[in-house]
Structure formats: C-alpha cells, structure tokens
Design a protein around this motif. Structure first.
Motif, PDB file in Angstrom:
ATOM      1  N   LEU A 192       0.826  -1.193   0.000  1.00 61.97           N
ATOM      2  CA  LEU A 192       0.000   0.000   0.000  1.00 61.97           C
ATOM      3  C   LEU A 192       0.869   1.255   0.000  1.00 61.97           C
ATOM      4  CD1 LEU A 192      -2.989   1.052   0.358  1.00 61.97           C
ATOM      5  CD2 LEU A 192      -2.576   0.967   2.818  1.00 61.97           C
ATOM      6  N   ALA A 193       0.662   2.120  -0.980  1.00 63.07           N
ATOM      7  CA  ALA A 193       1.412   3.373  -1.015  1.00 63.07           C
ATOM      8  C   ALA A 193       1.074   4.218   0.209  1.00 63.07           C
ATOM      9  CB  ALA A 193       1.110   4.139  -2.297  1.00 63.07           C
ATOM     10  N   GLY A 194       2.016   5.072   0.612  1.00 65.10           N
ATOM     11  CA  GLY A 194       1.857   5.809   1.853  1.00 65.10           C
ATOM     12  C   GLY A 194       1.481   7.268   1.715  1.00 65.10           C
ATOM     13  N   ALA A 195       1.126   7.705   0.494  1.00 62.84           N
ATOM     14  CA  ALA A 195       0.785   9.111   0.292  1.00 62.84           C
ATOM     15  C   ALA A 195      -0.102   9.251  -0.945  1.00 62.84           C
ATOM     16  CB  ALA A 195       2.051   9.951   0.114  1.00 62.84           C
ATOM     17  N   HIS A 196      -0.818  10.354  -1.005  1.00 59.06           N
ATOM     18  CA  HIS A 196      -1.578  10.706  -2.204  1.00 59.06           C
ATOM     19  C   HIS A 196      -0.604  10.853  -3.363  1.00 59.06           C
ATOM     20  CE1 HIS A 196      -4.091  13.137  -4.898  1.00 59.06           C
ATOM     21  NE2 HIS A 196      -5.139  12.806  -4.161  1.00 59.06           N
ATOM     22  N   ARG A 197      -1.015  10.462  -4.556  1.00 60.77           N
ATOM     23  CA  ARG A 197      -0.090  10.494  -5.703  1.00 60.77           C
ATOM     24  C   ARG A 197       0.405  11.906  -6.024  1.00 60.77           C
ATOM     25  NH1 ARG A 197      -3.240   8.564 -10.964  1.00 60.77           N
ATOM     26  NH2 ARG A 197      -1.165   8.997 -11.857  1.00 60.77           N
ATOM     27  N   ASP A 198      -0.341  12.938  -5.602  1.00 61.59           N
ATOM     28  CA  ASP A 198       0.058  14.322  -5.864  1.00 61.59           C
ATOM     29  C   ASP A 198       0.757  14.981  -4.688  1.00 61.59           C
ATOM     30  OD1 ASP A 198      -1.038  14.233  -8.437  1.00 61.59           O
ATOM     31  OD2 ASP A 198      -3.025  14.772  -7.705  1.00 61.59           O
ATOM     32  N   ALA A 199       1.043  14.211  -3.638  1.00 59.77           N
ATOM     33  CA  ALA A 199       1.750  14.773  -2.489  1.00 59.77           C
ATOM     34  C   ALA A 199       3.205  15.061  -2.860  1.00 59.77           C
ATOM     35  CB  ALA A 199       1.682  13.799  -1.319  1.00 59.77           C
ATOM     36  N   GLY A 200       3.829  15.895  -2.058  1.00 57.89           N
ATOM     37  CA  GLY A 200       5.237  16.179  -2.290  1.00 57.89           C
ATOM     38  C   GLY A 200       5.472  17.066  -3.501  1.00 57.89           C
ATOM     39  N   THR A 201       6.668  16.979  -4.050  1.00 60.89           N
ATOM     40  CA  THR A 201       7.077  17.826  -5.175  1.00 60.89           C
ATOM     41  C   THR A 201       6.985  17.054  -6.487  1.00 60.89           C
ATOM     42  OG1 THR A 201       8.621  19.009  -3.729  1.00 60.89           O
ATOM     43  CG2 THR A 201       8.937  19.224  -6.110  1.00 60.89           C
ATOM     44  N   GLY A 202       6.330  17.660  -7.481  1.00 62.09           N
ATOM     45  CA  GLY A 202       6.200  17.011  -8.778  1.00 62.09           C
ATOM     46  C   GLY A 202       5.471  15.693  -8.662  1.00 62.09           C
ATOM     47  N   ASP A 203       6.026  14.647  -9.300  1.00 56.70           N
ATOM     48  CA  ASP A 203       5.390  13.330  -9.247  1.00 56.70           C
ATOM     49  C   ASP A 203       6.149  12.390  -8.320  1.00 56.70           C
ATOM     50  OD1 ASP A 203       7.695  12.905 -10.664  1.00 56.70           O
ATOM     51  OD2 ASP A 203       6.759  11.694 -12.234  1.00 56.70           O
ATOM     52  N   ALA A 204       6.823  12.956  -7.321  1.00 59.02           N
ATOM     53  CA  ALA A 204       7.669  12.152  -6.436  1.00 59.02           C
ATOM     54  C   ALA A 204       6.907  11.031  -5.739  1.00 59.02           C
ATOM     55  CB  ALA A 204       8.333  13.050  -5.387  1.00 59.02           C
TER      56      ALA A 204
END
Length: 343
Positions: A192-204
C-alpha cells in the motif's frame, strides 16, 4: 406531619469538616487517573494507525478490522500533504526486511525495520480471523509523515502472490478493493502506497511511475521471487464510458496472458464489461507502469486492472469485482514458488 430528618435521634454524628474535602480530593485523583489512561490508550492506538486498538507489538496477535484500519490510515492522505523521497539505502532496507520476513527471519526483519523507524506488528483481522504481519512507518503518527507506505503479509499460509495499491484516496476506494482481495485468498501480500499520488514535489509520490520509492522496492523484491502481482487502479466513468473494467498485462510477458484471460472471464461472468488490452486498444493500459516493467524484466506475472468509479464506490459492485479477482489469486495461491522463493 413527617419529621425533619435532621432531628432524628438515630442520625450518626456529624463527620469532621475535612471529610468532604478528602472525598473531593480522592474523586479528583480518580478522575485524573482515568483521563491519563484514556490519553495513553489513544496515543497507542494512534501510533498503530487508524485509531483502531487491534494492533500489538511484534509477536503478539491483536484483533483489528483490517478494512477499518486501512481506512483510518489512508484518511489522512491529501494532495497537499508532504512526501519525503527515500534514499537508496532506505528503499533497499525495507525491501530486504520484507524478504527476511518471507524467509522466516522475523527477528532480523524487525531489527532492520526498527533501524529505519518502521514497526513490525501482528494483526488478527476480526472479519476473517486471519493473522497478518504489518510493516508500518512510525512517522505516520507524527506531524511530518514520510509517506512510505505499509505492507501486510498473510501469516496463515505460504506467501504466493501480491496485490498492490499505488494510488489510495486519489483512485477512490482502491485501498478497500485491495483489502478485499487480500482477505479473499490465503497467501497474499498487500503493498500500500503511503501518500496521495500528488503529495510532495512534482510526481515524487506517484509510485506507479517511479522506481525510487519504498513501494517500488518492495514490489521488486516480490517480483524477484517470482510472485505474481495484481495492481489495482481506478478511472473516472467518463474516461471509458463503455467499460466497467480495463484489464491489461502492462509490459509483462506472455506468461501473464493466461491469468489475464482468467480474470476477464471471471469479470464478464459477473456482468462487468471489460476492455481487454491484449485484444484491442484500451485507455489506461499501464504500459508505462514501473512495477509492470520490473515484473517483465523478472519474467514474473503481472496484471494491471482499472475499475470505473461506479464499481469502486458501490459496495455490492466492489464485492463482485473482488470475487472476480480472487478467481485469479486462488490460482496463484496453489502455484509452486519459483526457484529462490522461500516459504
């Protein structure tokens, strides 16, 4: 007329003035202890994630509804939340710990995870009674989560397959589908990924399209062991209005075709309209998916499946979709592990 009780001859002597004060002090102390206990319970539940009391330290089984637990974890995800890209050492460390756990070296896995600020816990799913090892990032309970995700490994049977959820919340309710698939067949791993796909900088934080994430490293560890994987996505209804599901093998080899056909047949048998990417051109075929590319390099079976919003957000439809996917995972659970894989 009824006599005033204060004039009764058998009234006990009046207590000294300090008695009432003492009772008040004791009551306040009891109240303070109760409040402290409640705060400690809340803090422990928060550390485990989701406000659910069903997690326990390494080695001690607790009871928890797995879907509620995952819901509580992902509910905090948002496009405006932070994400910290992991170092190569971080990625390899978590993936190696997963490998050690699969090989039966739990104590060593826990030690490695502890050094990376991860917890290894045992959770018993109250809905199924099945026990899972949970690998979770401790920073998720703090003010600045790294967003590196979670892994759930079935402890009730030899691990034979994985279900991957790269875009929880962003692809609404794909995390619930992932839990449903994990519950439906023994011997699975939920990544399971740990963040929204748009979180952080760019597509990180868009883990489906990057290899420099903990999510990708764990999936690569599983693919390297020959474990087949199915990755769950979601699409807006108007993206492909003629279809309920888009099924693809991504860039995986022909070994995935048999599984893909079985999945499509199971979905169509449940009245879902399926765009089969190995038959015709479909949108969202997952050709650029990094986990699919890695699986192809390892010659490991891989399926990329997109579900329409109408399927994901209707519990009955979602349950039928999960049942179809479990037709394939049930096949996988009976496969003999590839060389190098260890029960």
């Amino acid at each position: 007329m009824r006599a005033d009780s204060s004039m009764r001859a058998d009234r006990p002597p009046r207590k000294p003035p300090f008695a009432a004060s003492r009772r008040t002090t004791l009551a306040l102390a009891a109240l303070a202890l109760t409040a402290t206990a409640a705060l400690l319970t809340w803090a422990l539940a928060l550390r485990g994630g989701g406000g659910d009391h069903g997690t326990t330290p390494d080695g001690a089984p607790g009871r928890s509804d797995l879907e509620r637990r995952v819901d509580g974890y992902t509910a905090r995800f948002g496009a405006d939340t932070g994400y910290l890209p992991p170092t190569r050492s971080d990625r390899r460390g978590v993936a190696r710990a997963v490998g050690l756990l699969l090989d039966g070296h739990r104590a060593e896995a826990a030690e490695r995870l502890d050094a990376l600020d991860f917890d290894l816990r045992t959770v018993t799913d109250s809905a199924t009674g099945r026990r899972y090892a949970e690998i979770s990032d401790r920073t998720d309970a703090g003010p600045s989560p790294r967003g590196w995700g979670r892994v759930y490994l079935d402890l009730s049977a030899p691990v034979r397959w994985s279900v991957q959820v790269p875009h929880p919340i962003a692809d609404a309710r794909t995390e619930q589908l992932g839990v449903g698939v994990l519950r439906g067949t023994p011997g699975g791993v939920l990544v399971l990924a740990g963040a929204h796909r748009d979180a952080g900088t760019g597509d990180a934080a868009d883990v489906a399209h990057r290899r420099d994430t903990v999510f990708a490293a764990v999936c690569a560890e599983l693919a390297g062991r020959g474990l087949p994987g199915i990755q769950i996505h979601g699409f807006a209804d108007d993206t492909a209005p003629d279809y309920d599901v888009i099924a693809s093998t991504g860039r995986a080899t022909h070994h995935s075709r048999t599984d893909a056909r079985a999945l499509a047949s199971a979905l169509r048998a449940r009245d879902f309209t399926v765009c089969r990417a190995w038959v015709r051109s479909c949108p969202l075929e997952g050709r650029t998916n990094e986990q699919g590319r890695n699986a192809a390099e390892e010659d490991s079976p891989f399926l990329h499946v997109e579900f329409a919003n109408a399927v994901r957000t209707d519990r009955r439809e979602a349950a039928r979709a999960v049942a179809a996917v479990n037709v394939v995972t049930a096949r996988w659970s009976k496969r003999t592990p590839e060389p190098g894989a260890t029960d």
